[in-house]
Design an enzyme around this catalytic site. Structure first.
Site, PDB file in Angstrom:
ATOM      1  N   ASN A 238      94.529  22.155 -28.433  1.00 29.96           N
ATOM      2  CA  ASN A 238      93.383  21.549 -29.090  1.00 29.96           C
ATOM      3  C   ASN A 238      92.141  22.420 -28.962  1.00 29.96           C
ATOM      4  O   ASN A 238      91.284  22.430 -29.857  1.00 29.96           O
ATOM      5  CB  ASN A 238      93.119  20.165 -28.490  1.00 29.96           C
TER       6      ASN A 238
ATOM      7  N   ASN B 151      96.615  24.781 -34.788  1.00 30.15           N
ATOM      8  CA  ASN B 151      97.277  23.891 -33.830  1.00 30.15           C
ATOM      9  C   ASN B 151      97.154  22.434 -34.268  1.00 30.15           C
ATOM     10  O   ASN B 151      96.045  21.964 -34.536  1.00 30.15           O
ATOM     11  CB  ASN B 151      96.638  24.051 -32.441  1.00 30.15           C
ATOM     12  N   GLU B 152      98.280  21.753 -34.382  1.00 25.61           N
ATOM     13  CA  GLU B 152      98.336  20.299 -34.600  1.00 25.61           C
ATOM     14  C   GLU B 152      97.324  19.829 -35.645  1.00 25.61           C
ATOM     15  O   GLU B 152      96.569  18.881 -35.430  1.00 25.61           O
ATOM     16  CB  GLU B 152      98.127  19.556 -33.277  1.00 25.61           C
TER      17      GLU B 152
ATOM     18  N   GLU C 274     105.157  23.659 -27.800  1.00 24.50           N
ATOM     19  CA  GLU C 274     104.650  22.742 -26.780  1.00 24.50           C
ATOM     20  C   GLU C 274     105.755  21.742 -26.470  1.00 24.50           C
ATOM     21  O   GLU C 274     106.164  20.985 -27.348  1.00 24.50           O
ATOM     22  CB  GLU C 274     103.392  21.991 -27.228  1.00 24.50           C
TER      23      GLU C 274
END
Length: 502
Positions: A71, A171-172, A291
């Site tokens: 994050n 990311n995400e 992850e």
């Protein structure tokens, strides 16, 4: 109970990519500051890298490290972490509500990777930034000289390029918690344009697009398809993330997360291949499970942020026990058994923050329970993964109605003649008598090592004062018989058996 494993040396699933034994370092809690980096620590070198953590990282067998997030990546300006340390700005990190001093950045990370002997994997910020930042960051890291950002790196004391090959495109990005979260169309277009300009600078890069943040996301499935529909021609990988939770505190049900991980992999493979089929393309997108870990004890808001914007607070410092180690061992078996498409994976994270390594600031470092199955898998999982035929009893659980009691993966390294069997007995009450047939390996094999990870108390954990509570121990119940082996596996045990041609 009895079970049987049969493998043939000529029937290989795939080579096992060493990047499967990767890990993750994020600017989160004490992963960097007080973890890998602690100037003034008794073991620290001249650059402030903790020597005890580097030594444990080498023992863990880590091959590649993903950085700087997570994050954190989606709000990170890479320029803040390079150049003279005294000139770097302190900033508020909105991902983890901490103050980031930026005393550790890209150059320090690459130095740490070189000193530790691991490959760096970098990510670009596609939350608050985009293609322009990514190309400048790549130019800084990889271009030799003669351009603004390459020469800026040289002025910072790094004349030679860092030559980082593996890059994550954000990311995400479908997570509403993410800084600069995007729709699949927004992200897919951004990923395409980012990858395009990065490849124009360095066509040898390996690029990973963001998959959905996890399998339970409402965007899951449709996200992967639409993102790849945009950037299929530029991406090499798509990412998968998962964290395992013991929701019912029942070990039989907890084991179901391993089977769900396997289903997750196969579903994403199917989506990737559907996009390829639409294009009538022979290209195959590979999977980066960048992850994954057990994480559920420190999942409340008070574990993820501390008041007052502190620097490097203690966040997500999960204490792992014996049953968590069994889950991690089973997940590693699953990753190996999908080696034909999973070509990279990162245990999240490396130290302190949901990590296999724990440290005390100014004090010692020690191995958590999950350290051991990872280290043994990285050490002995070499060469090729063979297609194992497993005949096993099953058990009934709510998570998996017909759950195999025995999980196993077999690797074979033609270069050394060593064959390794990784096996998890998921029965909570019975030992498994396992017959292992090794066809085509020849006679006169030697038993090199037989270890089991087992503890009668599933809640037992390793601590600073008792760091060797949960550790692998020799399994005396393994014998060579003819062209195979016979082994007795304790209930609730993860095992590795290594043989070599005589």
């Amino acid at each position: 109970m009895r079970a049987k494993i049969v493998v043939d040396r000529d029937f290989a699933l795939s080579d096992l990519d060493r990047r499967v034994f990767g890990a993750f370092v994020e600017h989160l809690g004490r992963c960097v500051y007080g973890g890998i980096f602690e100037p003034g620590h008794p073991t620290a070198d001249a650059k402030g890298f903790r020597g005890d953590v580097m030594e444990l990282t080498r023992e863990l067998g880590t091959s590649i490290i993903r950085y700087p997030g997570g994050n954190f990546m989606s709000g990170y300006n890479w320029e803040d972490g390079v150049g003279p340390v005294e000139a770097r700005p302190k900033k508020l990190d909105l991902a983890w509500f901490s103050t980031e001093p930026n005393t550790f950045g890209t150059n320090e990370f690459v130095d740490w990777c070189k000193a530790t002997g691991v490959e760096p994997m970098l990510g670009v910020n596609l939350g608050t930034r985009g293609p322009d930042e990514a190309r400048e960051y790549l130019e800084y890291c990889n271009h030799p000289s003669g351009s603004h950002f390459a020469d800026l790196r040289r002025s910072h004391g790094y004349e030679q390029p860092h030559d980082v090959k593996f890059w994550c495109l954000g990311n995400e990005m479908d997570g509403p918690w993410q800084i600069g979260a995007k729709t699949a169309q927004e992200y897919g277009r951004t990923a395409l344009e980012t990858a395009k300009v990065m490849r124009w600078i360095d066509p040898t890069l390996v690029l990973s697009a963001c998959g959905s943040s996890h399998r339970q996301m409402p965007t899951y499935g449709s996200w992967e398809y639409e993102v790849l529909d945009h950037c299929f021609d530029q991406a090499d990988f798509i990412s998968l993330h998962t964290y395992f939770a013991n929701k019912t505190d029942e070990i039989d049900e907890y084991f179901g997360v391993i089977d769900q991980m396997d289903s997750f992999i196969k579903e994403v493979v199917a989506i990737c291949d559907a996009v390829a089929a639409k294009r009538r393309s022979p290209k195959r997108i590979m999977l980066s499970f960048d992850e994954w870990n057990v994480w559920y004890k420190t999942h409340k808001i008070e574990h993820m942020r501390k008041p007052g914007w502190p620097e490097a607070p203690a966040l997500l410092e999960e204490i792992y026990n014996a049953e968590d180690a069994l889950i991690v061992g089973g997940a590693l078996i699953t990753l190996m058994n999908n080696a034909d498409r999973v070509k990279c994976a990162c245990l999240a994270q490396l130290v302190n923050v949901i990590g296999p390594i724990m440290t005390e600031t100014g004090g010692p470092a020690w191995r958590q329970s999950i350290f051991h199955p990872f280290a043994l898998s990285a050490k002995h999982g070499q060469g090729r993964v063979l297609q194992a035929k497993i005949d096993t009893p099953t058990m009934v659980t709510k998570a998996v109605p017909d759950m195999p009691v025995l999980l196993a993966a077999v690797t074979d390294d033609p270069a050394t003649g060593q064959t390794a069997i990784f096996a998890l007995n998921r029965s909570s009450s019975e030992s498994l008598d396992v017959e292992i047939g090794l066809r085509g390996f020849g006679p006169n094999r030697t038993l090199i090592e037989a270890l089991e990870l087992h503890h009668p108390n599933l809640k037992a954990s390793n601590t600073k004062s008792a760091p060797n509570t949960v550790v692998p121990r020799p399994n005396a119940d393994v014998t060579i018989e003819g062209d195979g082996l016979r082994a007795k596996l304790k209930p609730l045990s993860w095992n590795v058996i290594v043989t070599k041609a005589g």
